[in-house]
Scaffold this active site. Sequence first.
Site, short mmCIF file in Angstrom:
data_model
loop_
_atom_site.label_atom_id
_atom_site.label_comp_id
_atom_site.label_asym_id
_atom_site.label_seq_id
_atom_site.Cartn_x
_atom_site.Cartn_y
_atom_site.Cartn_z
CE LYS A 106 -18.35 32.74 1.34
NZ LYS A 106 -17.58 32.68 0.09
CG ASP A 137 -17.86 35.39 -1.96
OD1 ASP A 137 -18.00 35.27 -3.19
OD2 ASP A 137 -17.01 34.77 -1.30
CD GLU A 163 -14.99 37.64 -2.62
OE1 GLU A 163 -14.45 36.52 -2.52
OE2 GLU A 163 -15.03 38.46 -1.68
CG ASP A 189 -12.17 34.64 -4.55
OD1 ASP A 189 -10.98 34.36 -4.73
OD2 ASP A 189 -12.85 34.10 -3.66
CE LYS A 213 -10.26 33.76 -1.23
NZ LYS A 213 -11.39 32.82 -1.18
#
Length: 325
Positions: A106, A137, A163, A189, A213
Site C-alpha cells: 500500500k 496500490d 494499481e 481496480d 473482485k
Amino acid sequence: MLPDLRDLRSDAHVVALPMRVRFRGITVREAIVLRGPAGWTEFSPFVEYDDAEAAAWLRATVDFGWTAHEAAADSVPVNATVPAIAPDDVADLLSRYPGCTTAKVKVAEPGTTIDDDVARVAEVRRVMGPSAAVRVDANGLWSVGRAAEALERLAPFDLQYAEQPCRTVPELAELRQRTAGLGVPIAADESVRKASDPLAVARAGAADVLVVKAQPLGGISAARAVVADAGLPCVVSSALDTSVGLGMGAFLAAAAMSLGYAAGLGTAAMFTSDVAAAPLLPVDGRVAVRRVEVSAELLERNAASPERTAWWLARLERVHALLAG
C-alpha cells in the site's frame, strides 16, 4: 432469482473481525455471513458505500450462496499484503504469508509521503529478494503529477504493476502515456469495481491489467463475464473479506485469473480472528479453492454489537428491497 428476505436472514450473523494493523483506515472489519442452499456466503460492502453500490454485493451473496459453483483448481497462488507500515515492521508482517513470492504494498496513505512509500517498497524488495514480484496500490489517491513522480522513484524496485495510481479513467490513460518509458504497467481496480461500466477502462486503453473482485462485481458469474470481455490480463483480489468471502474469490480466481499473477486473496492473515476454525490462510504461497464452514463459537466470539447488528440487518433489508424492485 432473489431469495426472500426471510431466507437471507434465517441464518445470518453480523460479525466484527479485529485486524492486526490498520488497513483502509479501519481496525475492525464488519460483515454479514449467512447460509444458503449451496453453503455459507457473505455480504460485506464497506460501510461508506450507499445502498445502490451495495446492491452488486448482495447479488454476489446470492450468487455464491444459492449456486453450486465448480472449482476449476484445487488452489491458487496469492500475494502478501503490506499495509502502510514502517519499514522495521515489514519482515514480521511478511512472515505471516509463508511461501508467498508476490507482495502488494500500500502506498499514498493519507498522512504519509513518497519518501515513506519508497522506504517501505525498498524494504519489501530487500526482504523478499530480487526474484519476487512486487506491486503497489495507491487506491486512486495520487494526482497524475504526483503519481508520475512516485512511479519514477519506485520503478528501480522492478514493480510488477502499479494499481489504481489515479482516480479516474482519463487520469489513468494520461499517466500511462506519461510513464510509458518507466516499464511500470498500470492496473485498474476502483475503475473496474466502482464503475457503472467496468469495461470502460479497457476500452480507453487506460490500463494494462484489470483487478477484479467477486463481491463488488456482482458475484462469480458476473465477474467472469467482465474478465471474458476485457481482453486484458486479470488479477482476482479480495475486498477485505472474511474467509467465507475469500472462498468466493478463490472460486473466481481458479476460473478466471491470468497465469503469472498471484491473486490478492491472502488477506485472512490480516485478521486476529475469523469466522472459521480453518480460515482460508496462505499455505506454501497458495490458498485452497473451497467453501468455508463457519464456527458457531467464532460467530459468537466475534459477534458485532447489538447496535451494529441492527445497522447491518437494516442495510440488508434496504438493499434487498432495492434489488426486488
